[in-house]
Scaffold this motif. Structure first.
Motif, PDB file in Angstrom:
ATOM      1  N   ASN A 687       0.824  -1.199   0.000  1.00  0.00           N
ATOM      2  CA  ASN A 687       0.000   0.000   0.000  1.00  0.00           C
ATOM      3  C   ASN A 687       0.866   1.260   0.000  1.00  0.00           C
ATOM      4  O   ASN A 687       1.857   1.342   0.730  1.00  0.00           O
ATOM      5  N   TYR A 688       0.462   2.257  -0.787  1.00  0.00           N
ATOM      6  CA  TYR A 688       1.098   3.562  -0.817  1.00  0.00           C
ATOM      7  C   TYR A 688       0.034   4.604  -0.467  1.00  0.00           C
ATOM      8  O   TYR A 688      -1.034   4.637  -1.090  1.00  0.00           O
ATOM      9  N   GLY A 710      -5.468   9.717  -0.725  1.00  0.00           N
ATOM     10  CA  GLY A 710      -5.395   8.731  -1.792  1.00  0.00           C
ATOM     11  C   GLY A 710      -4.568   7.531  -1.358  1.00  0.00           C
ATOM     12  O   GLY A 710      -3.651   7.667  -0.534  1.00  0.00           O
ATOM     13  N   LYS A 711      -4.906   6.365  -1.893  1.00  0.00           N
ATOM     14  CA  LYS A 711      -4.168   5.130  -1.593  1.00  0.00           C
ATOM     15  C   LYS A 711      -4.042   4.322  -2.880  1.00  0.00           C
ATOM     16  O   LYS A 711      -5.010   4.174  -3.629  1.00  0.00           O
ATOM     17  N   TYR A 712      -2.850   3.801  -3.100  1.00  0.00           N
ATOM     18  CA  TYR A 712      -2.575   2.951  -4.252  1.00  0.00           C
ATOM     19  C   TYR A 712      -2.162   1.577  -3.722  1.00  0.00           C
ATOM     20  O   TYR A 712      -1.227   1.477  -2.910  1.00  0.00           O
ATOM     21  N   THR A 737      -3.664  -4.049  -9.350  1.00  0.00           N
ATOM     22  CA  THR A 737      -3.687  -2.747  -8.685  1.00  0.00           C
ATOM     23  C   THR A 737      -5.103  -2.348  -8.281  1.00  0.00           C
ATOM     24  O   THR A 737      -6.095  -2.856  -8.813  1.00  0.00           O
ATOM     25  N   TYR A 739      -7.040   1.453  -6.244  1.00  0.00           N
ATOM     26  CA  TYR A 739      -6.777   2.739  -5.616  1.00  0.00           C
ATOM     27  C   TYR A 739      -8.043   3.279  -4.956  1.00  0.00           C
ATOM     28  O   TYR A 739      -9.163   2.907  -5.279  1.00  0.00           O
ATOM     29  N   TYR A 741      -9.438   7.230  -3.542  1.00  0.00           N
ATOM     30  CA  TYR A 741      -9.196   8.653  -3.341  1.00  0.00           C
ATOM     31  C   TYR A 741     -10.484   9.299  -2.862  1.00  0.00           C
ATOM     32  O   TYR A 741     -11.588   8.789  -3.101  1.00  0.00           O
ATOM     33  N   THR A 773     -13.458   4.326  -5.042  1.00  0.00           N
ATOM     34  CA  THR A 773     -12.527   3.200  -4.995  1.00  0.00           C
ATOM     35  C   THR A 773     -12.573   2.476  -6.336  1.00  0.00           C
ATOM     36  O   THR A 773     -13.624   2.411  -6.998  1.00  0.00           O
ATOM     37  N   GLN A 775     -10.584  -0.977  -8.521  1.00  0.00           N
ATOM     38  CA  GLN A 775      -9.592  -2.044  -8.591  1.00  0.00           C
ATOM     39  C   GLN A 775      -9.761  -2.814  -9.897  1.00  0.00           C
ATOM     40  O   GLN A 775     -10.867  -2.955 -10.422  1.00  0.00           O
TER      41      GLN A 775
END
Length: 911
Positions: A687-688, A710-712, A737, A739, A741, A773, A775
């Motif tokens: 996770n970023y 935000g999350k990637y 992947t 994400y 936001y 969200t 994916q």
């Protein structure tokens, strides 16, 4: 010109007067809380009416004083009062910083029930404003005002946090159980449910809570298994000369009371929530089951009883011992009825029921805290917590069962009892080794036991020719009794050393360096055994009474061969064991670059090893699976003070998400409408995370904030339906992947103050979150990385459990009635928009939970300093809870029911 000449003498006189005046300024320092500034402390010039209050930075100022000698009196409720002699000279400013230390003899018992400094809404806003970390706090004062009785309900009152309908799963910014973590006093807490990573927060009564912190932005002192948020419960640290409180309450549910004379539960579980029965002796060779299958009737009236006590003692010249204990029990009844079904992609019924559920829950809590202050530099604390919770459900499903009862004449009866018992022991220490060095340590031992003893399920169908019900049996598992037991032990340790860096011109440290270690050793033992009843062919036509199945399932009929009892591998239970070891080292730098810019930078290294072993009906030979990971996790948080009331914050980090024991064990868990099976090939996600927040504090009690985040996520994990004849559900890394936001807004505002003392005021609070969200879904990736076959309906989706929009709003009126009497009324509303429940497969659409709103009313009245009465009405709007399947032709409702409203009345007496 003439005017200027006239004014000059007055101006000159004013300047001379100002130069002859003196000033006293300084800061109050709280020695009880790591030398932080003490806000709202009182400073008085003795013998005068001149006084002031320290501001949010702990500072105070007296201007325009005449030259001479003064005596300053420093006071704060619960702290030692100090007097200092100060001599001031004309034109000079005297700076005096004062250390404030708690005084057990001066503390008043009212602190524990009203607004201690740490738990009041104003104090928690101060903490939020001063901290560099990006976090939210909710204290016992706010929880009381909103009528919140458990921690799960408490965290959903904060921005960006929601609770999945029909479960205890908490979602933080759209991310569910696997992405979050839970701790008590900074130490981890193990789960009480084999299905979950986190313990059910609703088993924690707010009676044990001083305040709750929700960290949504990662920093290096938190476990790296983090993406949504970390919920940390800070237990009460009582400070007072003595208090005792006794409380009573009652609860009535509008749905349950309608079944007052016919409220049905299973036999066996005790009303107290403490039961001790389990697998019977030699059940394969005799019908030796302890409990009857016939339901018992109860009166659905819930109640609550609680005790609190606390006292502080002085020990020696500098020491003190604070003791606090609480014990409580509450129970409640629920009833619901409605649609529960599963359908194909074409809308054809697979199972279609009218479901009726009777439920009963209990919660018993006991806590003891001892906080020993050896002196101003050394402190020790011991915390003990015991929680026993039980939940009992009796479900009946009437309707269509494919291949068994296709004339809508089926009946499934399922009775479930779950008892979870948690023990927590914590020992913590704080030591100021020098002016620069601090040493903090903590250790804990947690033990949880989760029991599901004697879950029963029977499948019947109505036959017109027989004018009654007969047993139905498509597979041997259609009629069974099931036993499950989980025991998990966890040891945890935290160590950290901090070193204060160089001081600025005012003598304040510009920052600190922290080095630390966190360790966790967790072991889980899980076993389950199911006894299936194989009913002989001719006996499937024997009429039975659904409410008295003991007339057929009994020892005599077993001896006569009317049915057999079978189990996987005989009396050997199915098992899985899990062991997880995490050793982590971290370093962080807290530094104030300028008067306005501060930062926390950190790095964390975690060595993770997880092993899962199993012996189940899917793999009787027994196997194990181990993975090892080395995680390097950088993080940074920046805070810029735009002015005295505004902050701008930025947070960025890398974290990971571990799969859980149950998700990787090759074990089947069967429910009426779904079957779940583990996936040994499951692996962690990466996770970023990025956050940007602006906040403003117009007044001590007011807040306005806006956050963008935000999350990637790499290799996100989801629950999906497998391509199988039984439509099993498993846990899969479904794509490369994903994400998240979104944005959050929060404000708290005093709308009207009807008098200056703020004893008659109207205030409001509001928070809302909007998020998106996304994916990628890749069926080929699933087939390549696992032994499972599936064909996902869509190539992309939102995250399961994530709602696009969340809202909480409250309006509170407070009135001081005089003579220690007051009244507070709160109207609280919350809304959660649609959320994805499960991904669609094989052209079936996704399952989606509809949006839902809830309105609560809370009235709290202190009659005098001893007596108080509370009235709460929950779920006043009683909306329908609905789930639908997004098929290509139309949306089909698969779940629908109403919970009803709940009325609670409470009485408190305090000495």
């Amino acid at each position: 010109m003439k005017t200027i000449l006239i004014a000059l003498p007055f101006l000159f006189t004013t300047i001379l007067s100002a130069q002859s005046k003196a000033s006293i300024a300084g800061k109050l320092i709280d020695k009880e809380y790591n030398n932080e500034p003490l806000a709202f402390g009182n400073v008085l010039i003795k013998g005068t009416t001149i006084g002031t209050t320290s501001d949010m930075d702990g500072t105070y100022v007296f201007d325009n004083l005449n030259e001479g000698q003064y005596t300053l009196i420093y006071s704060y409720v619960g702290y030692e009062t100090k007097e200092l002699e100060v001599a001031v000279a004309a034109g000079k400013v005297v700076s005096i910083n004062v250390d404030m230390v708690a005084d057990a003899a001066a503390l008043d018992e009212v602190l524990i029930t009203t607004t201690t400094r740490k738990e009041s809404e104003i104090a928690l806003l101060l903490t939020q404003r001063k901290a560099i970390e990006i976090k939210q706090n909710i204290g016992i004062e706010e929880l009381s005002r909103k009528g919140v009785s458990d921690v799960a309900a408490a965290v959903t009152k904060t921005t960006g946090v929601s609770k999945q309908v029909g479960s205890n799963t908490i979602y933080v910014r759209g991310l569910g159980d696997r992405y979050n973590s839970t701790s008590i006093n900074g130490l981890p807490v193990t789960s009480n449910d084999p299905e979950k990573k986190n313990i059910d927060l609703d088993i924690f009564s707010t009676d044990i809570v001083e305040f709750i912190s929700i960290d949504k932005v990662y920093s290096s002192n938190i476990s790296g298994d983090f993406a949504g948020g970390n919920v940390d419960i800070t237990s009460i640290n009582y400070k007072g000369k003595g208090m005792f409180e006794f409380s009573l309450g009652s609860t009535i549910g509008t749905n349950a009371v309608q079944k007052f004379n016919n409220f049905q539960l299973q036999e066996g579980p005790k009303k107290s929530g403490f039961s001790s029965y389990g697998v019977p002796n030699d059940p394969l060779n005799g019908y030796n089951f302890e409990n009857s299958l016939a339901p018992v009737k109860e009166k659905p009236l819930g109640g609550k009883i609680g005790l609190k006590a606390g006292k502080s003692f002085e020990i020696g010249a500098e020491g003190s011992l604070n003791l606090f204990a609480t014990a409580g029990f509450d129970n409640g009844f629920g009833y619901r009825e409605g649609i529960n079904q599963s359908v194909s992609a074409q809308g054809a019924k697979l199972k279609s029921f009218h479901q009726e559920r009777f439920s009963y829950h209990t919660n018993t809590t006991g806590m003891f805290n001892a906080n020993y202050r050896i002196n101003a530099k050394h402190k020790l604390a011991y915390n003990f917590l015991m929680v026993n919770s039980s939940n009992q459900m009796r479900d009946t499903y009437e309707g269509f069962i494919r291949d068994i009862a296709e004339d809508d004449n089926g009946l499934i009866q399922r009775s479930t009892y779950i008892q979870n018992t948690l023990f927590i022991h914590q020992l913590l220490g704080n030591h100021q080794l020098s002016d620069q060095f601090d040493f903090d340590w903590a250790a804990s031992y947690n033990k949880v036991e989760g029991d599901m003893p004697d879950r029963t399920q029977n499948t019947l169908k109505y036959v017109d020719e027989a004018n009654g019900y007969v047993f139905a049996q498509n597979t041997i598992t259609d009629n069974h009794r099931y036993y499950q037991n989980l025991i998990e032990d966890e040891l945890a340790a935290n160590l950290s050393v901090s070193y204060k860096l160089n001081e600025d011109a005012n003598g304040n440290s510009k920052g600190k360096v922290i080095l630390g270690y966190n360790g966790r050793l967790k072991k889980r033992d899980f076993e389950a055994i199911q006894f299936n009843f194989r009913i002989s062919g001719p006996q499937l036509n024997t009429t039975v009474d659904p409410d008295n199945l003991d007339l057929f399932l009994n020892q005599q009929n077993f001896e006569n061969g009317l049915f057999n009892i079978e189990s996987f591998a005989g009396l050997t239970p199915q098992t899985y064991d899990g062991e997880q070891t995490i050793h982590a080292g971290f370093a962080s730098l807290h530094y104030k670059f300028t008067d306005r810019l501060s930062a926390i930078t950190g790095i964390r290294f975690e060595k993770v090893e997880q092993t899962v072993s199993w012996r189940t009906q899917l793999d009787a030979s027994g196997k194990s699976n181990t993975f090892n990971r080395n995680e390097f996790l950088p993080s940074i948080i920046l805070k810029y003070e735009l002015d005295d009331t505004q902050n701008l914050r930025l947070g960025a980090s890398k974290t990971y998400t571990l799969p859980q024991f149950k998700e990787r064990a090759l074990f089947i868990y069967e429910d009426v409408t779904e079957v779940k099976v583990g996936n040994p090939d499951l692996y962690p996600s990466q996770n970023y995370n990025l956050d940007l927040k602006w906040e403003m504090f117009p007044k001590n009690s007011e807040l306005l904030s806006v956050t963008a985040f935000g999350k990637y996520i790499l290799d996100p994990i989801n629950e999906i339906t497998l391509a199988s004849s039984t439509n099993d559900i498993s846990f899969i890394n479904t794509g490369d992947t994903g994400y998240v936001y979104g944005a959050e807004i929060e404000f708290r505002k005093d709308i009207f103050n009807f008098n200056e003392a703020q004893s008659n005021k109207l205030s409001a609070g509001f928070n809302a979150s909007y998020m998106q969200t996304h994916q990628d879904l890749d069926s080929e990736k699933v087939r390549e990385e696992t032994n499972y076959n599936t064909n996902l309906t869509n190539d992309t989706s939102s995250f399961t459990g994530a709602s696009d929009f969340l809202l909480n709003a409250d309006l509170t009126y407070f009135k001081d009635l005089g003579n220690s009497a007051n009244m507070m009324a709160t109207l609280a509303y919350s809304y959660t928009s649609e959320s994805l429940y499960a991904l669609g497969v094989e052209t079936k659409g996704n399952l989606v939970d509809k949006g839902i709103g809830s309105l609560d009313f809370i009235l709290k009245t202190d009659i005098n300093k001893n007596f108080a009465i509370d009235l709460t009405v929950f779920n006043m709007l009683n909306p329908a809870i609905e789930r639908f399947q997004e098929n290509a032709t139309e949306n089909i409702t698969v779940l629908s029911y109403k919970r009803g409203a709940f009325f609670k009345l409470g009485l408190r007496y305090q000495l």
